[in-house]
Design a protein around this motif. Structure first.
Motif: not given
Length: 622
Positions: A190-214
């Motif tokens: 799965a690939l998620i594209l974002a226009p800035s590095r700050e937004l990309a890191r924020q999305i990765a942090l949110e994805a890590s939270r939702l993927a906890t325990g999976t």
């Protein structure tokens, strides 16, 4: 069945106005007595025939009874009562979409999910992901999540448009994580594209939270790791979801051989799609096209999300996506309803600083974000406010990634109250609790305005946005003024009457913004003197001797050459604040100040040092 009965069936439920159409004549009771079919033929319709009972067949009676039942059920549903017998299956879905202002386009669109229990029950989302959603602060699905999650769970391609702060990130992360199911060492799935590095890191942090325990692994693509010889290493395959910016991904794809493979991608998600589809230097359309081609798996599905609607993106999706579903929340390209907007006329550029300090005297509601037009103006405003007793910092493209990350962390932690930034931070960045957004410089378009003020009023919280405009901005204020008025805020009447700009002029303004006077209040004589001193120092640095021989002292690059093999070279080389000594037996050695590579360059970190053969040249760099 005569012609009168046919006319009665065809016009059943139609209400005629008081005016009599041509070809009709009314009797005393108001019943039409003659219908003209042609100039030579007429049909007599007497008052007695019109008042006779119409004999309908059994099938038509049943249809009429069913229509009446459906109408009664719809009226009962609107009144909040339980329908007596038959319930229209589309009524509940239509009412739920109408209640949450959901607009959908496409064929066989699945019904929205109103609760998290429905996600885990009817749609089969894993309980762990739903629990992670609740732990992230979601009490119930937001409107965009209600419709986008069921669509993506059916592996339908999607174009979604929802206001800022409406939970779009979780709307595509939940179905993507559900489809990935378990971790595999097969590379990016799965690939998620974002226009800035700050937004990309924020999305990765949110994805890590939702993927906890999976067990699913999330990676934000940063700088490529390099091997000992300096060549970049291939990206590891031990991850499932990859978040990146287009330019970083293109750099890895262009390497020989490519350092990353996208052939196993099952979901391609484009966040802030209208920005990534922009052409030219400011957009990423060319890079996005190459990434789209690299994701050549037969199972790949695509989803595009944004807070503003772009017609070129919509047209592209209709032409290139398979059976695409379009979902929008509320009216397209409008500001958030929970943000109080205010337009303040300041006259000239110098009046902006007075207006901001006036807000500070009345009581500045922090945390606050200030948007300016360029990075030079951001630096100037930072120098003006740093001594005003406010904890302020600045973020722009000239700062290193480490500095930008530290500023964002300090702002989130509350150590910085006022953050000055450019358009870099205008999209996607989620700062919870921002109370005030100030447009120090008016944005060049309504799209930019919507994204800027969307940094406040996140997740239903109230916020405020203040925009300063000068006499130069007035000719370009018509669209923004109408947008503010449609949101229910007060706007001066003269701004609504400004002549409309053509599309060509609006595009020109977006590429070449208004030239503004400097923010710096330092006298011009002092500014010129400082500029001359900086230019003089720069010229002196260029003319400074770059090397000295035979162990002489000097700054910059110092070259030590072997004069005679087997002889000892004496002397030391000063590099910065450290010294390098010359070893014995015709070998150059760097001790205490750094290591020397095969080409003779000193890195200045290691204390052990590496020896260099006598027939080579040793270069010590600071």
């Amino acid at each position: 069945m005569d012609t009168n009965d046919i006319f009665w069936k065809l016009t059943r439920g139609v209400r005629f106005g008081g005016k009599v159409r041509q070809g009709y004549s009314k009797s005393s009771d108001g019943v039409p007595s003659k219908l003209l079919l042609s100039p030579g033929s007429t049909i007599e319709a007497t008052q007695e025939e019109s008042s006779k009972k119409r004999k309908l067949s059994t099938s038509s009676d049943e249809d009429e009874e069913q229509d009446c039942t459906v109408k009664q059920s719809r009226k009962a549903a609107k009144a909040g009562k339980q329908p007596p017998s038959v319930v229209d299956p589309l009524t509940a879905t239509e009412q739920l979409r109408k209640q949450h202002r959901l607009h959908v386009q496409g064929s066989d669109v699945p019904a929205p999910a109103a609760t998290f229990d429905e996600l885990s029950g009817r749609l089969g989302v894993r309980t762990q992901i739903v629990d992670n959603l609740r732990a992230a602060g979601y009490f119930e699905p937001t409107p965009v999540q209600m419709q986008a999650v069921p669509v993506m769970l059916e592996r339908r391609e999607l174009l979604a448009c929802a206001p800022t702060g409406s939970g779009k990130t979780a709307a595509y992360l939940v179905p993507v994580l559900q489809h990935l199911r378990e971790p595999r060492n097969a590379g990016c799935r799965a690939l998620i594209l974002a226009p800035s590095r700050e937004l990309a890191r924020q999305i990765a942090l949110e994805a890590s939270r939702l993927a906890t325990g999976t067990g699913l692994r999330v990676r934000c693509l940063d700088k490529a790791k390099r091997a000992a010889d300096g060549t970049p290493r291939p990206v590891s395959q031990k991850y499932d979801l990859l978040v990146s910016t287009p330019n970083r991904l293109i750099y890895l794809l262009d390497a020989e051989p490519p350092l990353v493979s996208l052939r196993t991608v099952e979901w391609l998600v484009v966040d802030e799609s209208d920005k990534l589809f922009e052409a030219g230097e400011r957009g990423f359309r060319e890079q996005l096209g190459r990434i789209y081609s690299a994701c050549d798996s037969a199972q790949v599905r695509r989803a595009l999300f944004s807070a503003t609607f772009a017609h070129d993106v919509d047209q592209w999706c209709r032409l290139n996506l398979d059976n695409v579903v379009t979902v929008s929340v509320g009216q397209k390209n409008t500001a958030s309803d929970v943000v109080e907007q205010e337009l303040v006329f300041v006259g000239s550029e110098s009046g902006k600083l007075y207006a901001f300090r006036n807000i500070m005297q009345k009581g500045l509601t922090t945390p606050c974000i200030i948007f300016v037009q360029t990075k030079e103006r951001a630096k100037e405003l930072f120098r003006e406010l740093i001594y005003d007793g406010v904890m302020v910092d600045v973020i722009h493209a000239d700062r290193t990634q480490l500095q930008r990350d530290n500023v964002v962390k300090a702002f989130r932690a509350g150590r910085v109250w006022v953050l000055i930034c450019t358009e870099l931070m205008g999209r996607g960045i989620d700062f919870k609790g921002v109370n005030l957004v100030i447009n120090y410089d008016m944005p060049p378009s309504t799209t930019s305005y919507i994204h800027r003020i969307g940094r406040t009023g996140r997740a239903g919280r109230p916020g405020k946005a203040v925009s300063f405009f000068t006499t130069k901005d007035v000719p370009n204020m018509r669209q923004i003024a109408h947008l503010v008025k449609n949101s229910g805020c007060e706007v001066p009447d003269y701004l609504l009457q400004v002549p409309r700009k053509s599309k060509k002029d609006r595009r020109e303004l977006a590429v070449h913004p208004i030239r503004r006077e400097t923010i710096d209040t330092t006298p011009k004589y002092d500014r010129d003197r400082i500029a001359r001193i900086k230019a003089l120092k720069k010229a002196q640095d260029k003319q400074k001797p770059s090397s000295t021989e035979n162990g002489g002292q000097g700054g910059g690059v110092v070259t030590v050459k072997q004069k005679k093999k087997g002889k000892k070279l004496k002397g030391s080389v000063k590099v910065g604040m450290k010294k390098s000594k010359i070893g014995k037996k015709g070998k150059a050695k760097v001790i205490g100040s750094g290591s020397m590579s095969a080409d003779g360059k000193c890195s200045g970190k290691s204390k052990k040092g590496n020896r260099l053969k006598a027939n080579k040249t040793a270069k010590v760099t600071d």
